[in-house]
Design a protein around this motif. Structure first.
Motif, PDB file in Angstrom:
ATOM      1  N   LYS A  71       0.825  -1.208   0.000  1.00  0.00           N
ATOM      2  CA  LYS A  71       0.000   0.000   0.000  1.00  0.00           C
ATOM      3  C   LYS A  71       0.858   1.256   0.000  1.00  0.00           C
ATOM      4  O   LYS A  71       0.326   2.366  -0.083  1.00  0.00           O
ATOM      5  N   ARG A  72       2.172   1.094   0.100  1.00  0.00           N
ATOM      6  CA  ARG A  72       3.058   2.239   0.261  1.00  0.00           C
ATOM      7  C   ARG A  72       3.693   2.665  -1.064  1.00  0.00           C
ATOM      8  O   ARG A  72       4.864   3.023  -1.118  1.00  0.00           O
ATOM      9  N   LEU A 104      -3.799   7.898 -12.279  1.00  0.00           N
ATOM     10  CA  LEU A 104      -4.078   6.595 -11.677  1.00  0.00           C
ATOM     11  C   LEU A 104      -5.289   6.614 -10.760  1.00  0.00           C
ATOM     12  O   LEU A 104      -5.876   5.573 -10.486  1.00  0.00           O
ATOM     13  N   ASP A 105      -5.637   7.784 -10.237  1.00  0.00           N
ATOM     14  CA  ASP A 105      -6.740   7.908  -9.288  1.00  0.00           C
ATOM     15  C   ASP A 105      -6.548   6.974  -8.093  1.00  0.00           C
ATOM     16  O   ASP A 105      -7.482   6.317  -7.631  1.00  0.00           O
ATOM     17  N   ILE A 106      -5.290   6.900  -7.623  1.00  0.00           N
ATOM     18  CA  ILE A 106      -5.001   6.094  -6.443  1.00  0.00           C
ATOM     19  C   ILE A 106      -5.358   6.902  -5.205  1.00  0.00           C
ATOM     20  O   ILE A 106      -4.737   7.916  -4.910  1.00  0.00           O
ATOM     21  N   LYS A 107      -6.353   6.435  -4.491  1.00  0.00           N
ATOM     22  CA  LYS A 107      -6.875   7.172  -3.345  1.00  0.00           C
ATOM     23  C   LYS A 107      -6.033   6.907  -2.097  1.00  0.00           C
ATOM     24  O   LYS A 107      -5.476   5.821  -1.937  1.00  0.00           O
ATOM     25  N   PRO A 108      -5.946   7.893  -1.209  1.00  0.00           N
ATOM     26  CA  PRO A 108      -5.203   7.674   0.038  1.00  0.00           C
ATOM     27  C   PRO A 108      -5.926   6.677   0.931  1.00  0.00           C
ATOM     28  O   PRO A 108      -7.147   6.544   0.896  1.00  0.00           O
ATOM     29  N   GLY A 109      -5.139   5.979   1.747  1.00  0.00           N
ATOM     30  CA  GLY A 109      -5.709   5.015   2.677  1.00  0.00           C
ATOM     31  C   GLY A 109      -5.991   5.647   4.028  1.00  0.00           C
ATOM     32  O   GLY A 109      -5.935   6.874   4.200  1.00  0.00           O
ATOM     33  N   LYS A 110      -6.273   4.808   5.028  1.00  0.00           N
ATOM     34  CA  LYS A 110      -6.580   5.313   6.361  1.00  0.00           C
ATOM     35  C   LYS A 110      -5.340   5.886   7.035  1.00  0.00           C
ATOM     36  O   LYS A 110      -5.440   6.769   7.874  1.00  0.00           O
ATOM     37  N   LYS A 111      -4.159   5.337   6.673  1.00  0.00           N
ATOM     38  CA  LYS A 111      -2.919   5.852   7.222  1.00  0.00           C
ATOM     39  C   LYS A 111      -2.281   6.797   6.217  1.00  0.00           C
ATOM     40  O   LYS A 111      -2.352   6.584   5.006  1.00  0.00           O
ATOM     41  N   ALA A 112      -1.604   7.808   6.733  1.00  0.00           N
ATOM     42  CA  ALA A 112      -1.064   8.859   5.868  1.00  0.00           C
ATOM     43  C   ALA A 112      -0.072   8.322   4.848  1.00  0.00           C
ATOM     44  O   ALA A 112       0.006   8.815   3.723  1.00  0.00           O
ATOM     45  N   ALA A 113       0.704   7.311   5.208  1.00  0.00           N
ATOM     46  CA  ALA A 113       1.754   6.811   4.324  1.00  0.00           C
ATOM     47  C   ALA A 113       1.252   5.747   3.356  1.00  0.00           C
ATOM     48  O   ALA A 113       2.033   5.215   2.573  1.00  0.00           O
ATOM     49  N   GLU A 114      -0.043   5.437   3.392  1.00  0.00           N
ATOM     50  CA  GLU A 114      -0.551   4.312   2.611  1.00  0.00           C
ATOM     51  C   GLU A 114      -1.647   4.755   1.644  1.00  0.00           C
ATOM     52  O   GLU A 114      -2.342   5.733   1.873  1.00  0.00           O
ATOM     53  N   SER A 115      -1.775   3.970   0.553  1.00  0.00           N
ATOM     54  CA  SER A 115      -2.889   4.154  -0.374  1.00  0.00           C
ATOM     55  C   SER A 115      -4.028   3.223   0.020  1.00  0.00           C
ATOM     56  O   SER A 115      -3.876   2.376   0.900  1.00  0.00           O
ATOM     57  N   ALA A 116      -5.149   3.371  -0.644  1.00  0.00           N
ATOM     58  CA  ALA A 116      -6.298   2.519  -0.343  1.00  0.00           C
ATOM     59  C   ALA A 116      -6.158   1.137  -0.960  1.00  0.00           C
ATOM     60  O   ALA A 116      -6.946   0.239  -0.655  1.00  0.00           O
ATOM     61  N   TYR A 117      -5.157   0.936  -1.836  1.00  0.00           N
ATOM     62  CA  TYR A 117      -5.037  -0.315  -2.563  1.00  0.00           C
ATOM     63  C   TYR A 117      -3.716  -1.007  -2.246  1.00  0.00           C
ATOM     64  O   TYR A 117      -2.680  -0.354  -2.081  1.00  0.00           O
ATOM     65  N   LEU A 118      -3.762  -2.315  -2.178  1.00  0.00           N
ATOM     66  CA  LEU A 118      -2.553  -3.121  -2.115  1.00  0.00           C
ATOM     67  C   LEU A 118      -2.131  -3.340  -3.567  1.00  0.00           C
ATOM     68  O   LEU A 118      -2.692  -4.174  -4.267  1.00  0.00           O
ATOM     69  N   LEU A 119      -1.165  -2.566  -4.022  1.00  0.00           N
ATOM     70  CA  LEU A 119      -0.814  -2.541  -5.436  1.00  0.00           C
ATOM     71  C   LEU A 119       0.443  -3.366  -5.690  1.00  0.00           C
ATOM     72  O   LEU A 119       1.429  -3.270  -4.953  1.00  0.00           O
ATOM     73  N   PHE A 120       0.421  -4.170  -6.734  1.00  0.00           N
ATOM     74  CA  PHE A 120       1.527  -5.043  -7.125  1.00  0.00           C
ATOM     75  C   PHE A 120       2.178  -4.421  -8.358  1.00  0.00           C
ATOM     76  O   PHE A 120       1.541  -4.279  -9.400  1.00  0.00           O
TER      77      PHE A 120
END
Length: 396
Positions: A71-72, A104-120
């Motif tokens: 997610k980072r 990419l429209d990669i949205k932020p996750g719940k934590k500041a350093a993480e995105s909402a997606y587990l991206l490979f």
């Protein structure tokens, strides 16, 4: 040029001692009912991750040629931006977020350093994104947020994540439900490993002693607990669509051959690490058979629909059944392999005290071919596949 299909089926029999390779949410070894009997099970995801780890840890493939699943993505991209351009951490993070947000429209996750997606994705793909802005990074980060977003809006960020995939992304694919354009269809399918016989869950009761406790103090343990385990002879199966792998690797046939070679070895030699320190369960297979096909993949688990029940060992009977099933699919259904290359010990593929040991040995040899070392079997499989890639096309 005509479209060809080439599959490599991998059939493995592997015995593991008391172990808990892959546990469920309650800590129990995973199981499944098959053929009316409860079997030990190791999920496909567990063995795919073990295979991915083996690429770097055992085969020594450079990390920059492999992918990471995290997610980072923004943090990793910011780190690369800072290393290349000299931006400070805050500026690099701001530019990283801007690059990922629009195309990419990669949205932020719940934590500041993480995105909402587990991206490979591949580490080298991040470097390609950095290439888009490296020469004007300072200029871009001097802009206000709105101007920065507008300045990077037309950059082909997404394109960098949809080309030049690392081999593990090409093999195992990628799925991002909210961003279908990032999806990569996997070139491999991996079955859940199943024991060829019924199993029961057992419990190990353990204690830990306080080394500093005085002899005149109470004799009780400082900690007690239990861990569940099974032991099993597992049937493992995976199949690789070689032409689809070539498609995922931008039709680079030499890269496809090298990725195929890496997968053929890593899937065989890898092992999930659940409770590894507790059980030291790492073994090698008793049978490995690479089967090259042009028609369709064939999982031979039907050989074990009737569970093996024996007090004199399981592996030999399992090898005989697997060989018989491989021959049956050719004889009855016409699914004749283009090539078979196998690793096995002929002396270990006959059942004890059996009157027809010579017949059993002949049937096993007919199905599996001449026994080879792992290196020889991989080389023979690659030799059978390479001519089918030369001059071939693929359509997806």
């Amino acid at each position: 040029m005509s479209h060809r299909r080439t599959y490599i089926d991998i059939h493995i029999l592997q015995t593991v001692p008391p172990s808990n390779l892959n546990r469920d949410d309650a800590g129990s070894p995973k199981q499944a009912v098959y053929g009316g009997a409860r079997r030990a099970r190791v999920s496909s995801q567990a063995w795919k991750r073990a295979t991915r780890k083996a690429f770097e840890d055992e085969l020594g493939l450079p990390a920059e040629q492999l992918g990471t699943r995290t997610k980072r993505v923004s943090t990793l991209l910011a780190s690369r931006l800072a290393d290349r351009t000299g931006l400070d951490g805050e500026a690099a993070t701001r530019l990283s977020n801007a690059l990922l947000a629009h195309d990419l429209d990669i949205k932020p996750g719940k934590k500041a350093a993480e995105s909402a997606y587990l991206l490979f994705f591949g580490r080298s793909q991040l470097d390609a994104i950095v290439d888009l802005v490296a020469e004007r990074a300072a200029e871009l980060t001097a802009l206000a947020d709105g101007a920065l977003a507008k300045a990077v809006a037309d950059l082909p960020v997404r394109a960098q994540l949809t080309a030049k995939h690392p081999i593990d992304v090409a093999l195992f694919g990628r799925m991002v439900a909210d961003i279908p354009a990032l999806n990569v269809d996997a070139a491999t399918q991996v079955a859940h490993a199943l024991s060829v016989h019924p199993v029961e869950i057992e419990f190990d009761y353990y204690t830990a002693v306080d080394d500093e406790k005085k002899p005149d103090e109470d004799a009780g343990a400082a900690m007690i607990g239990t861990v569940e385990f099974t032991s099993a002879t597992l049937y493992r199966f995976a199949t690789l669509d070689v032409h689809h792998l070539a498609h995922n690797l931008d039709m680079d046939f030499e890269a496809t051959i090298e990725a195929t070679r890496a997968f053929l070895r890593a899937f065989v030699t890898s092992m999930p690490t659940g409770h590894q320190n507790t059980f030291a369960h790492r073994t090698v297979p008793s049978v490995v058979s690479y089967v090259v096909r042009h028609d369709q993949p064939i999982n031979l688990v039907s050989a074990f629909e009737s569970p093996i029940r024996s007090r004199d060992g399981i592996a030999a009977t399992a090898a005989i059944r697997l060989a018989d099933e491989l021959s049956r699919t050719s004889r009855m259904w016409g699914f004749t392999p283009l090539a078979v290359a196998s690793v096995y010990n002929p002396a270990s593929t006959t059942t004890a005290r059996h009157q027809d040991q010579d017949t059993e040995s002949a049937n096993v040899a007919q199905a599996f071919g001449t026994p080879r070392s792992l290196d020889e079997a991989i080389d023979a499989t690659i030799a059978a596949v390479r001519p089918r890639l030369d001059g071939a096309t693929t359509s997806r």
